[in-house]
Every structure is written in structure tokens, then in C-alpha cells.
Design a protein around this motif. Structure first.
Motif, PDB file in Angstrom:
ATOM      1  N   ARG A   1       0.674  -1.108  -0.143  1.00  0.00           N
ATOM      2  CA  ARG A   1      -0.117  -0.053   0.141  1.00  0.00           C
ATOM      3  C   ARG A   1       1.014   1.350  -0.067  1.00  0.00           C
ATOM      4  O   ARG A   1       0.979   1.914   1.066  1.00  0.00           O
ATOM      5  CB  ARG A   1      -0.970   0.015   1.122  1.00  0.00           C
ATOM      6  N   ARG A   2       1.688   1.482  -1.050  1.00  0.00           N
ATOM      7  CA  ARG A   2       2.394   2.763  -1.134  1.00  0.00           C
ATOM      8  C   ARG A   2       1.982   3.823  -1.028  1.00  0.00           C
ATOM      9  O   ARG A   2       0.776   4.162  -1.564  1.00  0.00           O
ATOM     10  CB  ARG A   2       3.168   2.450  -2.487  1.00  0.00           C
ATOM     11  N   THR A   3       2.394   4.662  -0.474  1.00  0.00           N
ATOM     12  CA  THR A   3       1.727   6.196  -0.343  1.00  0.00           C
ATOM     13  C   THR A   3       1.616   6.880  -1.486  1.00  0.00           C
ATOM     14  O   THR A   3       1.014   7.880  -1.753  1.00  0.00           O
ATOM     15  CB  THR A   3       2.809   7.033   0.744  1.00  0.00           C
ATOM     16  N   ALA A   4       2.428   6.584  -2.637  1.00  0.00           N
ATOM     17  CA  ALA A   4       2.419   7.393  -3.928  1.00  0.00           C
ATOM     18  C   ALA A   4       1.400   6.684  -4.547  1.00  0.00           C
ATOM     19  O   ALA A   4       1.138   7.276  -5.665  1.00  0.00           O
ATOM     20  CB  ALA A   4       3.808   6.816  -4.714  1.00  0.00           C
ATOM     21  N   GLY A   5       0.487   5.701  -4.253  1.00  0.00           N
ATOM     22  CA  GLY A   5      -0.458   5.191  -4.750  1.00  0.00           C
ATOM     23  C   GLY A   5      -0.186   4.326  -5.949  1.00  0.00           C
ATOM     24  O   GLY A   5       1.012   3.881  -6.347  1.00  0.00           O
TER      25      GLY A   5
ATOM     26  N   GLY B   1      -1.541   8.591  -0.752  1.00  0.00           N
ATOM     27  CA  GLY B   1      -2.088   9.002   0.655  1.00  0.00           C
ATOM     28  C   GLY B   1      -1.097   8.301   1.721  1.00  0.00           C
ATOM     29  O   GLY B   1      -0.387   7.755   1.435  1.00  0.00           O
ATOM     30  N   THR B   2      -1.472   8.815   2.929  1.00  0.00           N
ATOM     31  CA  THR B   2      -0.816   8.134   4.143  1.00  0.00           C
ATOM     32  C   THR B   2      -1.791   7.933   5.285  1.00  0.00           C
ATOM     33  O   THR B   2      -2.856   8.430   5.175  1.00  0.00           O
ATOM     34  CB  THR B   2       0.175   9.179   4.544  1.00  0.00           C
ATOM     35  N   GLY B   3      -1.338   7.389   6.138  1.00  0.00           N
ATOM     36  CA  GLY B   3      -2.061   6.828   7.332  1.00  0.00           C
ATOM     37  C   GLY B   3      -2.416   5.687   7.711  1.00  0.00           C
ATOM     38  O   GLY B   3      -1.872   4.601   6.944  1.00  0.00           O
TER      39      GLY B   3
ATOM     40  N   ASP C   1       1.698   1.650   3.666  1.00  0.00           N
ATOM     41  CA  ASP C   1       3.201   1.333   4.242  1.00  0.00           C
ATOM     42  C   ASP C   1       3.835   2.263   4.836  1.00  0.00           C
ATOM     43  O   ASP C   1       3.723   3.492   4.451  1.00  0.00           O
ATOM     44  CB  ASP C   1       4.069   0.656   3.050  1.00  0.00           C
ATOM     45  N   GLY C   2       4.485   1.945   6.224  1.00  0.00           N
ATOM     46  CA  GLY C   2       5.412   2.858   6.837  1.00  0.00           C
ATOM     47  C   GLY C   2       6.484   3.466   6.133  1.00  0.00           C
ATOM     48  O   GLY C   2       6.968   2.674   5.062  1.00  0.00           O
ATOM     49  N   PRO C   3       7.305   4.514   6.131  1.00  0.00           N
ATOM     50  CA  PRO C   3       8.408   4.961   5.519  1.00  0.00           C
ATOM     51  C   PRO C   3       9.694   3.977   5.882  1.00  0.00           C
ATOM     52  O   PRO C   3       9.741   3.341   6.796  1.00  0.00           O
ATOM     53  CB  PRO C   3       8.776   6.369   6.292  1.00  0.00           C
ATOM     54  N   THR C   4      10.304   3.891   4.525  1.00  0.00           N
ATOM     55  CA  THR C   4      11.413   2.989   4.759  1.00  0.00           C
ATOM     56  C   THR C   4      12.771   3.662   4.165  1.00  0.00           C
ATOM     57  O   THR C   4      12.785   4.390   3.240  1.00  0.00           O
ATOM     58  CB  THR C   4      11.371   1.843   3.816  1.00  0.00           C
TER      59      THR C   4
ATOM     60  N   GLY D   1      14.819   6.424   0.495  1.00  0.00           N
ATOM     61  CA  GLY D   1      13.733   5.560   0.741  1.00  0.00           C
ATOM     62  C   GLY D   1      12.506   5.524   0.245  1.00  0.00           C
ATOM     63  O   GLY D   1      12.384   5.902  -1.008  1.00  0.00           O
ATOM     64  N   SER D   2      11.602   5.099   0.871  1.00  0.00           N
ATOM     65  CA  SER D   2      10.204   5.076   0.169  1.00  0.00           C
ATOM     66  C   SER D   2       9.075   5.446   1.490  1.00  0.00           C
ATOM     67  O   SER D   2       9.519   5.325   2.437  1.00  0.00           O
ATOM     68  CB  SER D   2       9.940   3.951  -0.315  1.00  0.00           C
ATOM     69  N   ASN D   3       7.868   5.774   0.637  1.00  0.00           N
ATOM     70  CA  ASN D   3       6.661   6.045   1.841  1.00  0.00           C
ATOM     71  C   ASN D   3       6.855   7.171   2.823  1.00  0.00           C
ATOM     72  O   ASN D   3       6.565   7.197   3.690  1.00  0.00           O
ATOM     73  CB  ASN D   3       6.473   4.737   2.536  1.00  0.00           C
ATOM     74  N   PHE D   4       7.691   8.197   2.060  1.00  0.00           N
ATOM     75  CA  PHE D   4       7.917   9.412   3.023  1.00  0.00           C
ATOM     76  C   PHE D   4       6.636  10.302   2.890  1.00  0.00           C
ATOM     77  O   PHE D   4       6.299  11.472   3.537  1.00  0.00           O
ATOM     78  CB  PHE D   4       9.040  10.156   2.521  1.00  0.00           C
TER      79      PHE D   4
END
Length: 451
Positions: free
Chosen positions: A349-353, A399-401, A424-427, A448-451
Motif C-alpha cells: 500500500r505505497r503512499t504514492a498510490g 495518501g498516508t495514514g 506502508d510505513g516509511p523505509t 527510501g520510500s513512503n515518506f
């Protein structure tokens, strides 16, 4: 027709003396006594009879070796029947039996045919040479009374006439106040020329005779309708066997569904519904039940107030209607079972969608619905796609959350899977620079990712 007339036959070869073995025949009846007059003439007394254009023949020495015969080139006719009067000149009630008087009907029953106008009497009974009886046939107007005996017929142009009652006319049918539980209904037909006294009337609706018909007045008839179904059925009224003119029709109570059980049907179909209502018919008229725009796979008639049908696949909230003999009435609102037993297939569930979120469950319908959308939190998925009756896919928006609700909107259904999705949480995968002075104050870039 009474006979007794002297008939003189002219010709040749009758001989030069009075022959005793001489036969003269008019039609099929001997003309006796026969008298020889000369070689060229004979006389006889015609027997009683009827008809016209009859052959005249002569035989000498019948049944001997000297037998000779001849046929006259001209024909003989008895006087044609004459109708002079009738016992009744006009119809006053039911079609009557009238006595017809005149002359030349025959001294015996030659099976005459009497007519009123051009229609043969329902029965003709010979009484004497001057009288017969006729059972008046249905008809209209002022008609001559005539008779034909053998091939001789009276002249209708100078015959007495028989006048029928003016034909009935239908104008309207009073509205039927339908009531639940009432099987047979009475209808009132209004018009004119229904008779001035209680008369014989009959009513048929759509070709089916009414259970009963009764005269009310010269302008009204009441009939108890037979069980039936359908709309715009022809109404046929007859008064004294005369068919009424005028265009009137009758519509049976429209089939109406009031309840359907069970309260919801599977979107996959094959749910047996029990329908209650009225107007389904007092007999099986092969009703057709529709759930929405789709006909049930089968409809089984039970009674005027009950049916059963097996549903086809479908979705949403629709109307259930019943059609009987091409007549469809009001329906009742009905719902297929909506989406249920929902779950999310695990995945990134990447924050970038852009990840595909798979929703599994039941009741998504047999085909792509007319309206479909999914939401993560308050944000709509980039796209939502129906895959099968048990699978829907949505492209997750950016999105995030954590513990966000996922909502599914399928036609009019709204379903929520509470706190079911977390991005997904930030990595952190690397730093730049990897080393810094211990005194701090150095800029550090994290990758990283999911910032």
C-alpha cells in the motif's frame, strides 16, 4: 297446386283413334284421366302438385313391344306459391313463430323453405296448401316474408313484411369498483333499444359468456362477468338474438404485487420468491413475472392472489411486476442482496498510490454494475473495476495514514470496512553523506520510500 286443370298437349303421332294404353305425365305425376282428341292433340286433368318448369311426357303402349314415347319441348308450371298475410307483422319480444297464409303451398308437405328477408326461417313447418309456420330467424329492419316450394318461389316484392325490433346499441360500461376477495363482479352496460319489458339478453366478454345476464331497462343490462384476465376485451351484447352495435370493451383487474418473500434475493439468481397480491387470474393464464428488467426463469400460478417465481441473476433495488394476458399492473419494490462478507487481499500500500487493492466478497452482481466506486478514507480510488461476482479491484490513491476505512459504493449499496487499510510505513534505504562531523550542523539527505 290443387290440380284439376285440363292440360291440352299438342303434337303429332298420337294416332287416329282413342288409345287406351296411353300415359301422359306432368313432372313425375300421371295426368289422368287422359283423353285422346286427335292425331295432334291430347287432353288430361293435372294432378295436384307444385313447382315450375316441369317436363311433360307421353308414352303409348307402355311395357309392350309397340311402346313409343315423346317429350314436349315446352315445360309445365303449377301456379307459384303466393304469400298473402302473416299472423304477426312485427317483433314485440323474443323471436316468434309466425303463421304464414297464402296459396299454392301444396296438398302435401313438399318440405318448403320460408325466408324472412334473405335468411331462412330457423324452421319451416307445412300445415296445408294455404298455411305454414315459420320460426323467425335473427335479423334487422323491415323484411319480406317469402316461401319456395320445390323450384317454385313466391314473389317477395308483393309479400307481407315482418319488422324486427330496432337493433340494440351499446354505449358504455360502468366502472367496476374492484374489492379484494370478490371473485365475480357485476357490470352495467348502458345503451339503447334493450326492450321495453323484461327481455332475453346475453353478454359475452372476450368470447366468454357471462355467468348471468339480466335486463334492467330499455337502456341498461347487468351481467355477472366470468373469471378472466386481460385488458380491452370485446363486450358482446345480444337482445332477442340481435347483436348490439357499438364499440365497448372491458378490462379485468390488473395484476398487482403487494409483497414478495424472502425480503431479499441472491444476486446470483435461483431464489424462489413467493408473491402475494391480486388479479393474477382465477385460472392459470401463464403469467410472467419480471424482477427489474429481467423475467424470472419460471413463474408458477397458484391462485388469483399468489404466485411463485425463480429469479434470474441481478443487482440493486428493482420493481417486481406480473403480466397476465398482456396486462401488467403495479409492482412492489424489491432488493437483491448487496455486497457482504467483504475482505481485502493483503498487498503493498505505497503512499504514492498505484497499487491494486483487491476486494473480495459476495453479492457484487452477475455483471458490471451501472455505478461502482471504492474509497480509501475520503479519497476515491484512481479506478474501480468489477472483476467477477466475488471480486472488485481498485487502484489505491496516493495518501498516508493507518487504520483507514475502505468504502464500497455499488449502485445504491454502501458498505464500509472500518479501519481496514494502512499505507506502508516509511523505509530508509540510504543516507548522504554516510558520515558527518561529530560537531553536527551537517546537512543529511535520506533516501527510501513512503515518506
Amino acid at each position: 297446386a290443387l290440380g284439376g286443370a285440363v292440360v291440352t298437349v299438342f303434337g303429332v303421332g298420337f294416332g287416329n283413334q282413342d288409345h287406351k294404353m296411353l300415359d301422359l305425365t306432368v313432372g313425375f305425376t300421371g295426368c289422368n284421366p287422359t283423353a285422346w282428341v286427335s292425331d295432334s292433340s291430347m287432353a288430361c286433368v293435372a294432378a295436384p302438385g307444385v313447382g315450375g318448369n316441369l317436363p311433360v311426357s307421353m308414352v303409348l303402349h307402355r311395357n309392350t313391344s309397340q311402346e313409343q314415347s315423346g317429350v314436349a319441348p315446352t315445360r309445365f308450371s303449377y301456379r307459384r306459391p303466393v304469400v298473402s298475410s302473416t299472423s304477426l307483422r312485427a317483433q314485440t319480444g323474443t323471436l316468434p313463430i309466425i303463421t304464414v297464409r297464402g296459396a299454392n303451398f301444396g296438398l302435401q308437405d313438399y318440405m318448403p323453405t320460408a325466408r324472412v328477408g334473405v335468411t331462412a326461417c330457423k324452421a319451416t313447418a307445412w300445415t296445408s296448401d294455404t298455411e305454414f309456420a315459420c320460426v323467425v330467424p335473427p335479423g334487422t329492419g323491415d323484411q319480406p316474408v317469402s316461401i319456395s316450394v320445390e323450384n317454385g318461389a313466391s314473389n317477395p316484392a308483393v309479400a307481407p313484411r315482418f319488422r324486427y325490433l330496432d337493433p340494440p346499441v351499446t354505449v358504455a360500461i360502468a366502472a367496476v369498483p374492484w374489492q379484494d376477495g370478490v371473485v365475480n363482479r357485476s357490470i352495467t352496460i348502458t345503451g339503447r333499444n334493450y326492450g321495453t319489458t323484461p327481455t332475453q339478453v346475453s353478454v359475452a366478454i372476450g368470447g366468454t359468456q357471462a355467468l348471468s345476464s339480466a335486463w334492467v331497462s330499455s337502456t341498461a343490462v347487468v351481467a355477472t362477468i366470468s373469471p378472466g384476465a386481460g385488458e380491452s376485451k370485446d363486450v358482446r351484447l345480444a337482445v332477442y338474438a340481435q347483436s348490439a352495435s357499438g364499440q365497448t370493451s372491458f378490462t379485468y383487474r390488473a395484476p398487482t404485487v403487494t409483497t414478495a418473500l424472502p425480503a431479499e434475493a441472491s444476486p446470483d439468481g435461483n431464489t424462489t420468491l413467493t408473491l402475494s397480491g391480486y388479479g393474477f387470474g382465477m385460472a392459470d393464464y401463464s403469467p410472467v413475472t419480471s424482477v427489474g428488467m429481467t423475467s424470472c426463469k419460471s413463474t408458477v400460478w397458484t391462485s388469483d392472489s399468489a404466485l411463485q417465481c425463480v429469479t434470474a441473476a441481478g443487482t440493486g433495488v428493482v420493481d417486481i411486476r406480473v403480466q397476465v394476458d398482456n396486462q401488467q399492473g403495479p409492482g412492489t419494490e424489491y432488493a437483491y442482496l448487496g455486497p457482504r462478507e467483504l475482505s481485502l487481499v493483503p498487498g503493498t500500500r505505497r503512499t504514492a498510490g498505484g497499487d491494486v487493492l483487491t476486494i473480495e466478497g459476495l453479492g457484487f452482481g452477475p455483471a458490471a454494475p451501472s455505478s461502482l466506486a471504492a474509497f480509501v478514507g475520503a479519497t476515491a480510488c484512481t479506478s474501480t473495476t468489477w472483476v467477477s461476482p466475488t471480486v472488485i479491484e481498485c487502484v489505491v490513491p496516493a495518501g498516508t495514514g493507518v487504520a483507514l476505512d475502505v468504502q464500497l459504493h455499488l449502485i445504491s449499496y454502501r458498505r464500509t470496512m472500518a479501519a481496514s487499510l494502512s499505507y506502508d510505513g516509511p523505509t530508509i534505504t540510504s543516507l548522504d553523506p554516510a558520515f558527518a562531523a561529530t560537531g553536527g550542523a551537517a546537512s543529511l539527505v535520506l533516501f527510501g520510500s513512503n515518506f
